[in-house]
Write a protein that holds these residues in place. Structure first.
Motif, PDB file in Angstrom:
ATOM      1  N   ASN A   1       1.236  -1.049  -0.289  1.00  0.00           N
ATOM      2  CA  ASN A   1      -0.012  -0.021  -0.002  1.00  0.00           C
ATOM      3  C   ASN A   1       0.652   1.318  -0.026  1.00  0.00           C
ATOM      4  O   ASN A   1       0.430   2.382   0.888  1.00  0.00           O
ATOM      5  CB  ASN A   1      -0.679   0.015   1.416  1.00  0.00           C
TER       6      ASN A   1
ATOM      7  N   LYS B   1       3.956   1.788   0.983  1.00  0.00           N
ATOM      8  CA  LYS B   1       4.308   1.914   2.464  1.00  0.00           C
ATOM      9  C   LYS B   1       6.055   0.886   2.290  1.00  0.00           C
ATOM     10  O   LYS B   1       5.178  -0.271   2.213  1.00  0.00           O
ATOM     11  CB  LYS B   1       3.677   1.674   3.639  1.00  0.00           C
TER      12      LYS B   1
ATOM     13  N   LEU C   1       8.269  -2.053   2.707  1.00  0.00           N
ATOM     14  CA  LEU C   1       8.667  -2.978   3.743  1.00  0.00           C
ATOM     15  C   LEU C   1      10.086  -3.437   3.267  1.00  0.00           C
ATOM     16  O   LEU C   1      10.286  -3.991   5.322  1.00  0.00           O
ATOM     17  CB  LEU C   1       7.427  -3.929   3.402  1.00  0.00           C
TER      18      LEU C   1
ATOM     19  N   VAL D   1       3.998  -8.363   7.896  1.00  0.00           N
ATOM     20  CA  VAL D   1       3.981  -6.658   8.032  1.00  0.00           C
ATOM     21  C   VAL D   1       2.775  -5.699   9.172  1.00  0.00           C
ATOM     22  O   VAL D   1       2.372  -6.568   9.817  1.00  0.00           O
ATOM     23  CB  VAL D   1       2.682  -7.116   6.095  1.00  0.00           C
TER      24      VAL D   1
ATOM     25  N   TRP E   1      -1.148  -2.430   8.339  1.00  0.00           N
ATOM     26  CA  TRP E   1      -1.013  -1.384   6.862  1.00  0.00           C
ATOM     27  C   TRP E   1      -2.362  -2.360   6.390  1.00  0.00           C
ATOM     28  O   TRP E   1      -3.046  -1.996   5.485  1.00  0.00           O
ATOM     29  CB  TRP E   1      -0.072  -2.124   6.407  1.00  0.00           C
ATOM     30  N   LEU E   2      -3.419  -3.391   6.570  1.00  0.00           N
ATOM     31  CA  LEU E   2      -3.698  -4.067   6.169  1.00  0.00           C
ATOM     32  C   LEU E   2      -5.122  -4.041   6.641  1.00  0.00           C
ATOM     33  O   LEU E   2      -5.514  -4.367   7.527  1.00  0.00           O
ATOM     34  CB  LEU E   2      -3.729  -6.151   6.116  1.00  0.00           C
TER      35      LEU E   2
ATOM     36  N   THR F   1      -5.639  -4.210  -1.109  1.00  0.00           N
ATOM     37  CA  THR F   1      -4.332  -4.291  -0.568  1.00  0.00           C
ATOM     38  C   THR F   1      -3.447  -4.326  -1.855  1.00  0.00           C
ATOM     39  O   THR F   1      -3.331  -5.498  -2.342  1.00  0.00           O
ATOM     40  CB  THR F   1      -4.422  -5.468   0.239  1.00  0.00           C
TER      41      THR F   1
END
Length: 174
Positions: A111, A113, A115, A132, A136-137, A143
């Motif tokens: 998304n 960002k 990782l 993750v 974020w999820l 996603t």
């Protein structure tokens, strides 16, 4: 002439109508899984892999177990629940691109960002795995998984910008 046609008209009006029948009982469709679901994890050999591609991943039928990733590959998933997950990417750096680029570094994003990264020092198969952050999820929401590389191989014949090959990608439980 009317005398010849009139008996035929009279005979045609005396024919029996077909019997009527009630319609057959109606049934609901089979309540099974979606035949082309958006799952948490996909192998590129699966026939519905194209449904995950947002951009810059080779699409089409009969591509086999791996697909080329171009300049900025991006795939879309839709998680069914909010379990803690890790991103798993099975990839390959083929000899044809490595011979021009040398070692490459791939950065992965969820998304948008960052990782994590993986360094690929030689032509080979690699596995990237990283937890993750749960924030974020969002279950049920799209996603996005994307990647960038520090070097691309540019085809001399058609100008295609190739980075690596994807075998599988998605989210697995931690």
């Amino acid at each position: 002439m009317i005398g010849v046609v009139l008996p035929f008209l009279a005979l045609s009006s005396c024919s029996r109508q077909p019997e009527s029948y009630p319609p057959p009982p109606q049934r609901r469709d089979f309540a099974g899984p979606d035949p082309n679901p958006i799952l948490d994890y996909i192998e590129m050999s699966q026939p519905w892999a194209d449904n995950y591609v947002v951009r810059d991943v080779m699409t089409g039928s009969g591509l086999g177990e791996r697909r080329w990733a171009y300049e900025k590959p991006e795939l879309r998933f839709q998680l069914r629940d909010g379990r803690q997950r890790k991103l798993v990417v099975k990839l390959e750096v083929p000899t044809i691109t490595y011979s021009k680029t040398g070692p490459i570094t791939i950065r992965f994003f969820v998304n948008g960002k960052p990782l994590g990264t993986i360094r690929c020092p030689r032509p080979d198969k690699y596995n990237f795995e990283a937890p993750v952050p749960p924030a974020w999820l969002v279950a049920g929401a799209p996603t996005l998984v994307s990647a960038t590389t520090d070097k691309l191989w540019i085809s001399e014949s058609d100008g295609a910008k190739l980075s690596f090959m994807i075998h599988a990608v998605g989210f697995l439980p931690r």
